[in-house]
Design a protein around this motif. Structure first.
Motif, mmCIF file in Angstrom:
data_model
loop_
_atom_site.group_PDB
_atom_site.id
_atom_site.type_symbol
_atom_site.label_atom_id
_atom_site.label_comp_id
_atom_site.label_asym_id
_atom_site.label_seq_id
_atom_site.Cartn_x
_atom_site.Cartn_y
_atom_site.Cartn_z
ATOM 1 N N GLU A 167 48.083 44.230 -24.583
ATOM 2 C CA GLU A 167 49.239 44.504 -25.434
ATOM 3 C C GLU A 167 50.212 45.485 -24.787
ATOM 4 O OE1 GLU A 167 48.097 45.749 -29.279
ATOM 5 O OE2 GLU A 167 47.165 43.844 -29.834
ATOM 6 N N THR A 168 49.720 46.366 -23.940
ATOM 7 C CA THR A 168 50.568 47.388 -23.323
ATOM 8 C C THR A 168 51.194 46.863 -22.046
ATOM 9 O OG1 THR A 168 49.099 49.112 -24.195
ATOM 10 C CG2 THR A 168 50.636 49.745 -22.444
ATOM 11 N N LEU A 169 52.512 47.038 -21.928
ATOM 12 C CA LEU A 169 53.170 46.679 -20.681
ATOM 13 C C LEU A 169 52.783 47.674 -19.594
ATOM 14 C CD1 LEU A 169 56.819 45.725 -21.757
ATOM 15 C CD2 LEU A 169 55.086 44.213 -20.836
ATOM 16 N N VAL A 170 52.320 47.153 -18.465
ATOM 17 C CA VAL A 170 51.908 47.987 -17.338
ATOM 18 C C VAL A 170 52.890 47.757 -16.200
ATOM 19 C CG1 VAL A 170 50.087 48.437 -15.654
ATOM 20 C CG2 VAL A 170 49.492 47.859 -18.016
ATOM 21 N N TYR A 171 53.516 48.857 -15.733
ATOM 22 C CA TYR A 171 54.565 48.735 -14.727
ATOM 23 C C TYR A 171 54.078 49.144 -13.337
ATOM 24 C CZ TYR A 171 58.110 48.030 -18.344
ATOM 25 O OH TYR A 171 58.847 47.517 -19.388
ATOM 26 N N ASN A 172 54.573 48.425 -12.332
ATOM 27 C CA ASN A 172 54.449 48.818 -10.932
ATOM 28 C C ASN A 172 55.856 49.021 -10.379
ATOM 29 O OD1 ASN A 172 51.522 46.901 -9.784
ATOM 30 N ND2 ASN A 172 51.716 48.580 -11.233
ATOM 31 N N LYS A 173 55.953 49.765 -9.284
ATOM 32 C CA LYS A 173 57.253 49.988 -8.648
ATOM 33 C C LYS A 173 57.133 49.730 -7.152
ATOM 34 C CE LYS A 173 61.013 53.347 -8.121
ATOM 35 N NZ LYS A 173 61.491 54.720 -8.434
ATOM 36 N N LEU A 174 57.941 48.787 -6.666
ATOM 37 C CA LEU A 174 57.940 48.413 -5.256
ATOM 38 C C LEU A 174 59.165 49.021 -4.594
ATOM 39 C CD1 LEU A 174 56.568 46.626 -3.040
ATOM 40 C CD2 LEU A 174 58.086 44.772 -3.786
ATOM 41 N N THR A 175 58.959 49.728 -3.480
ATOM 42 C CA THR A 175 60.051 50.414 -2.788
ATOM 43 C C THR A 175 60.140 49.923 -1.352
ATOM 44 O OG1 THR A 175 59.771 52.390 -4.174
ATOM 45 C CG2 THR A 175 60.982 52.657 -2.099
ATOM 46 N N ILE A 176 61.354 49.521 -0.947
ATOM 47 C CA ILE A 176 61.590 48.986 0.392
ATOM 48 C C ILE A 176 62.414 50.004 1.179
ATOM 49 C CG2 ILE A 176 62.376 46.980 1.714
ATOM 50 C CD1 ILE A 176 60.284 46.394 -0.513
#
Length: 387
Positions: A167-176
């Motif tokens: 139910e919980t949105l889980v975020y990742n962050k990709l950095t280039i």
């Protein structure tokens, strides 16, 4: 003076992206009055060296022109072959001269060399852990329950749509970092190509919500998976881009005062963040650019040649009447080098250039600017300094 629409077609013609209708328009314009000489002079002035740098196979260029002629004849579009070959020959002659000029550029041994800095692509997980994604390395991205969220082959990061529901949105962050580009496939199948100096924050899975939303800083090209019941949003520094299933480019670098959206196909709209009124949406048609000014909060749109704005996806940088300060910043991102411009008069001067970043070194690029535009520079402590 060349009309702006004809100038755009000439640019596309020399980059092998003009369609049959545009070729007809160009042919008709060249046949009028003294336009064939105007065409020749324009190509010599603006495009000869740039095209030569990027199309070194003269035989291939000639064959491409002949192929276009045969294609038009098969379509029975009544194109005058003699006239077409006449101005094609003009371009081939100019390109040939450009090739010889280019060979003179790069025949000398370059005494000044730059060693581009090496940055790492990183992925920040929901728990704060940061993983490094190195070229060629295969890694699995795990969730907090040990499930596999995604895997990377070093060149592409792919998220799975088979992860168990949460139910919980889980975020990742990709950095280039500067000097690199990278491909990302989101859990819904949407494809994102990130340009250098960019980052994207996204859910590991688009759960049972009424929208799909990602957050972008920098530049990216999107091919969005269609889902009518769950629209896709790109949130980019003050503006929401609503997507209806399409291909488009977003440029949202913080040092620029505008956020730009260029639509290749499909349909998108722009509106300020948190706007709830339909009348505040600016809808784009393919071939249009929407620009959001972050200072005065205004949105405007205009017609553009989309191939110029998406050229970086194929490893090219195309500049058309671009201020030199913008060219410098794009080169810094693409090559991950430091460029110091002490000649501030140059900042607002406009230039045309086409650069293949995968095949041309930063030394070759500046050697070109030095020889063609008399721009003086030196390499000092691994930095390019313009005098």
């Amino acid at each position: 003076m060349i009309p702006s629409d004809i100038e755009d077609i000439i640019s596309k013609f020399l980059n092998n992206s003009a369609n049959s209708i545009e070729l007809d328009m160009l042919h008709e314009w060249i046949e009028k009055g003294n336009n064939v000489n105007v065409f020749k002079t324009y190509v010599e002035t603006h495009f000869a060296i740039a095209v030569a740098m990027n199309q070194p196979d003269l035989k291939k260029i000639k064959n491409n022109f002949l192929s276009d002629v045969r294609k038009e004849k098969r379509k029975q579009r009544f194109l005058n072959m003699t006239s077409f070959l006449k101005y094609a020959a003009v371009v081939i002659f100019i390109i040939g001269a450009g090739l010889m000029f280019k060979s003179n550029f790069y025949s000398d041994d370059l005494e000044q060399t730059i060693s581009p800095r090496e940055g790492e692509i990183t992925l920040q997980l929901a728990n704060g852990e940061v993983k490094s994604i190195k070229n060629g390395a295969q890694i699995d991205i795990k969730g907090n329950k040990g499930q596999t969220l995604a895997n990377s082959d070093g060149n592409k990061l792919s998220y799975s749509n088979k992860v168990e529901y949460d139910e919980t949105l889980v975020y990742n962050k990709l950095t280039i970092p500067y000097g690199k580009k990278y491909d990302l496939i989101l859990a819904d199948g949407t494809r994102v190509k990130l340009n250098s100096g960019s980052s994207i924050k996204f859910p590991t899975k688009f759960n049972n919500t009424n929208e799909r939303r990602v957050f972008l800083e920098g530049e990216a090209f999107f091919v969005v998976s269609h889902n009518h019941q769950k629209p896709f949003y790109v949130q980019a520094n003050g503006v929401d881009i609503k997507v209806y299933g399409t291909e488009f480019n977003v440029k949202n670098y913080t040092e620029n005062k505008t956020t730009e959206v260029v639509l290749v196909s499909g349909s998108v709209s722009l509106a300020q963040n948190n706007s709830t009124s339909k009348k505040d949406e600016f809808k784009l048609q393919p071939g249009e650019r929407g620009s959001f000014d972050r200072t005065d909060k205004a949105i405007v749109k205009d017609k553009v040649d989309t191939s110029i704005y998406t050229s970086w996806v194929q490893g090219n940088l195309i500049f058309k009447k671009e201020p030199f300060k913008n060219i410098i910043k794009a080169l810094e991102r693409s090559y991950n080098v430091v460029i110091i411009n002490n000649n501030k008069v140059l900042d607002e001067e406009h230039f045309n250039a086409t650069i293949e970043t995968e095949y041309e070194s930063i030394e070759q690029v500046f050697n070109y600017f030095s020889k063609v535009y008399s721009i003086e520079y030196k390499v000092i402590e691994n930095k390019i300094v313009i005098n």
